[in-house]
Design an enzyme around this catalytic site. Structure first.
Site, PDB file in Angstrom:
ATOM      1  N   ARG A 346      -0.283  -9.398  -5.925  1.00  0.00           N
ATOM      2  CA  ARG A 346      -0.883  -8.470  -6.890  1.00  0.00           C
ATOM      3  C   ARG A 346       0.149  -7.853  -7.833  1.00  0.00           C
ATOM      4  O   ARG A 346      -0.229  -7.293  -8.865  1.00  0.00           O
ATOM      5  CB  ARG A 346      -1.644  -7.367  -6.162  1.00  0.00           C
ATOM      6  N   PHE A 367       1.771   3.831  -3.887  1.00  0.00           N
ATOM      7  CA  PHE A 367       0.715   2.907  -3.489  1.00  0.00           C
ATOM      8  C   PHE A 367       0.970   1.488  -3.989  1.00  0.00           C
ATOM      9  O   PHE A 367       1.237   0.588  -3.209  1.00  0.00           O
ATOM     10  CB  PHE A 367      -0.646   3.432  -3.965  1.00  0.00           C
ATOM     11  N   GLU A 368       0.914   1.276  -5.281  1.00  0.00           N
ATOM     12  CA  GLU A 368       1.049  -0.093  -5.788  1.00  0.00           C
ATOM     13  C   GLU A 368       1.765  -0.071  -7.123  1.00  0.00           C
ATOM     14  O   GLU A 368       1.161   0.166  -8.162  1.00  0.00           O
ATOM     15  CB  GLU A 368      -0.333  -0.741  -5.927  1.00  0.00           C
ATOM     16  N   GLN A 369       3.049  -0.299  -7.074  1.00  0.00           N
ATOM     17  CA  GLN A 369       3.806  -0.434  -8.313  1.00  0.00           C
ATOM     18  C   GLN A 369       4.546  -1.765  -8.293  1.00  0.00           C
ATOM     19  O   GLN A 369       4.978  -2.234  -7.244  1.00  0.00           O
ATOM     20  CB  GLN A 369       4.784   0.730  -8.500  1.00  0.00           C
TER      21      GLN A 369
END
Length: 540
Positions: A346, A367-369
């Site tokens: 992702r 979280f999501e980098q």
């Protein structure tokens, strides 16, 4: 024997757990919020080490999305029971405030390279556990105990309980066998048996400049445990000018010819304010068993910068320029890691001989980098990349970053103004905990052509960081922005109070897309070039 300079694992490699199986040595170290979890290095001679695996590499074993900075994988313990490898680890979900959430797990493997098993969840009563395999076949789970009622420190001692590998559960009674010494903050336990004695090695004093390795022993595994005559067999707390500081959290190993060595974490501070930019590293000391059956560190308890080891170290690779290219058939080079997520597809892919980052959350997200980076392992180095990125506004940005955590980073970005015109901008967050204030160090962004690749570079010389850039086709790099204080990329400035930051400086590439459009930033290569700086006190 050859004289080797510490550390043996330079750069962020903390909380070493060492193991020998036959002629092979292994060291497992903490990775905190960096994915995949746990670094395992291999050596034949204790001097030359190669990273061979990161075993916690799938979602069922480790998912750190949402873990705060310096949480995640703490203090793994790697052991072998004569049949298989065992790895114990903590995935810390919260560490600040009144409580700590510290789930502990155990995985196993026939071979150290894996595949590693699904994890057994053990408990969440403390952190830094280890597994001791006794002569009678029993396995003992040894862990520090958290007590949130105990103030100001919640460290309550070392707890022992049998673990049943068939059921994957703790069985029988548990007992607090060691409360630690007056130095307090007892953690990181390892248990050994020798000549009828059970030896308990622990870390004390926190992770800062009072850190220490403490040894105790008992004839009975349940105790009572008496303290070592020196109390702390290794520490720099009383030697502020020693080259190796913050020495603590150790583990011991015997060589085939009967010598004993202690590995431990350490830090090499620079600047007048003593900042460890390379984080907590792994060092080694020769030790010996004296006639009183106690272990002593040779020339200790202050750690030595230079140690005699069975092998001579070859530093050729350490000083070589690393030029990373991207090949889908090979995958991402082992030097690189990313943050928290078990779903790397992702945030990046290797395609068309480029590393392509998918813009996700902001830099510093828990979280999501999309951030892919490698450790800073030298006090001075150059880094360089070429980016192809077409942002539409200021909420899309990508580029080159020197990164410690959400509170401490320098970031040279290709972005765009609100009118869509592409530009070059520096983002900096400089030790601004707890506010996390973002700074814009250049008065005006540098205009860029709407299309075309851009070369981004930085130089670090000790505590000085300078960004540079050039357009595609230009040979000469141009400076951009001021000279920054690179020493803030350190545990001492890591966005927490004392004993709260545990990693080290990284350098790499990143991309964010706050519009949710998943814009792609494409990187042709990445260069990490070590530089021998005559002002570096550790140069040899």
């Amino acid at each position: 024997m050859p004289l080797v300079q510490n550390p043996i694992l330079p750069g962020f490699n903390a909380d070493p757990s060492i193991l020998r199986v036959g002629e092979d040595y292994y060291i497992a170290t903490s990775t905190f919020e960096w994915y995949p979890g746990v670094q395992i290095h291999h050596s034949k001679d204790l001097a030359n080490w190669d990273l061979i695996t990161r075993p916690l590499n799938r979602k069922s074993q480790l998912d750190m999305r949402g873990n705060p900075d310096s949480c995640g994988v703490w203090a793994p313990c790697l052991t072998h029971d004569g049949d298989k490898f065992w790895l114990v680890y903590t995935d810390v979900k919260r560490k600040d405030g009144s409580f700590k959430d510290t789930p502990n797990y155990i995985v196993s493997a026939e071979k150290v390279e894996g595949p590693w098993s699904e994890p057994f969840y053990i408990n969440s009563s403390g952190f830094d556990p280890s597994l001791f395999h006794d002569e009678d076949g029993k396995k003992w789970f040894v862990n520090m105990l958290m007590d949130h009622r105990r103030r100001p420190r919640a460290f309550a001692g070392i707890v022992l309980q049998e673990w049943d590998p068939k059921s994957g559960k703790l069985v029988g009674p548990s007992k607090n066998v060691f409360k630690g010494t007056d130095l307090d903050l007892v953690e990181g336990p390892h248990l050994y048996k020798r000549k009828g004695w059970y030896y308990l090695l622990t870390a004390e004093g926190g992770t800062g400049y009072d850190h220490a390795v403490t040894l105790a022993r008992s004839r009975d595994i349940w105790g009572p445990y008496e303290e070592h005559p020196q109390k702390h067999i290794l520490t720099s707390k009383d030697a502020p000018f020693a080259a190796l500081q913050r020495a603590g959290h150790g583990d011991i190993v015997d060589t085939p010819d009967g010598k004993t060595y202690l590995v431990h974490l350490t830090g090499r501070p620079t600047t007048q304010v003593r900042r460890c930019v390379l984080g907590r590293e792994t060092a080694i000391q020769e030790a010996y068993w004296d006639s009183d059956d106690w272990l002593y560190v040779k020339n200790g308890p202050v750690p030595s910068l230079n140690v005699e080891l069975p092998g001579a170290r070859d530093d050729t690779k350490y000083w070589a320029e690393q030029r990373y290219t991207f090949d889908a058939s090979i995958g991402l080079h082992k030097d690189f890691q990313w943050l928290r997520t078990p779903e790397p597809e992702r945030i990046f892919e290797i395609k068309d001989s480029q590393l392509q980052l998918t813009g996700r959350e902001s830099v510093g997200s828990w979280f999501e980098q999309a951030l892919v980076a490698r450790r800073q392992t030298h006090f001075s180095y150059d880094a360089e990349t070429v980016i192809d990125f077409s942002p539409v506004d200021e909420r899309q940005y990508a580029g080159l970053t020197a990164y410690y955590c959400r509170y401490n980073f320098f970031y040279l970005t290709v972005t765009a103004h609100s009118d869509g015109k592409r530009e070059l901008l520096i983002l900096a967050s400089e030790a601004s905990w707890p506010e996390g204030r973002l700074k814009f160090p250049i008065p005006e962004p540098v205009p860029l052509p709407q299309e075309g690749k851009v070369k981004l570079a930085l130089t670090i010389r000790g505590a000085k960081l300078q960004f540079l850039w050039a357009l595609e086709g230009e040979d000469q790099l141009k400076k951009i922005g001021p000279v920054f204080d690179a020493s803030i990329l350190s545990d001492e400035c890591g966005g927490h109070q004392a004993h709260g930051s545990f990693t080290g400086a990284f350098v790499g590439v990143a991309a964010s897309d706050m519009n949710g459009l998943e814009s792609k930033a494409k990187f042709d290569y990445f260069i990490y070039r070590p530089v021998r700086d005559i002002t570096d006190r550790y140069e040899v």
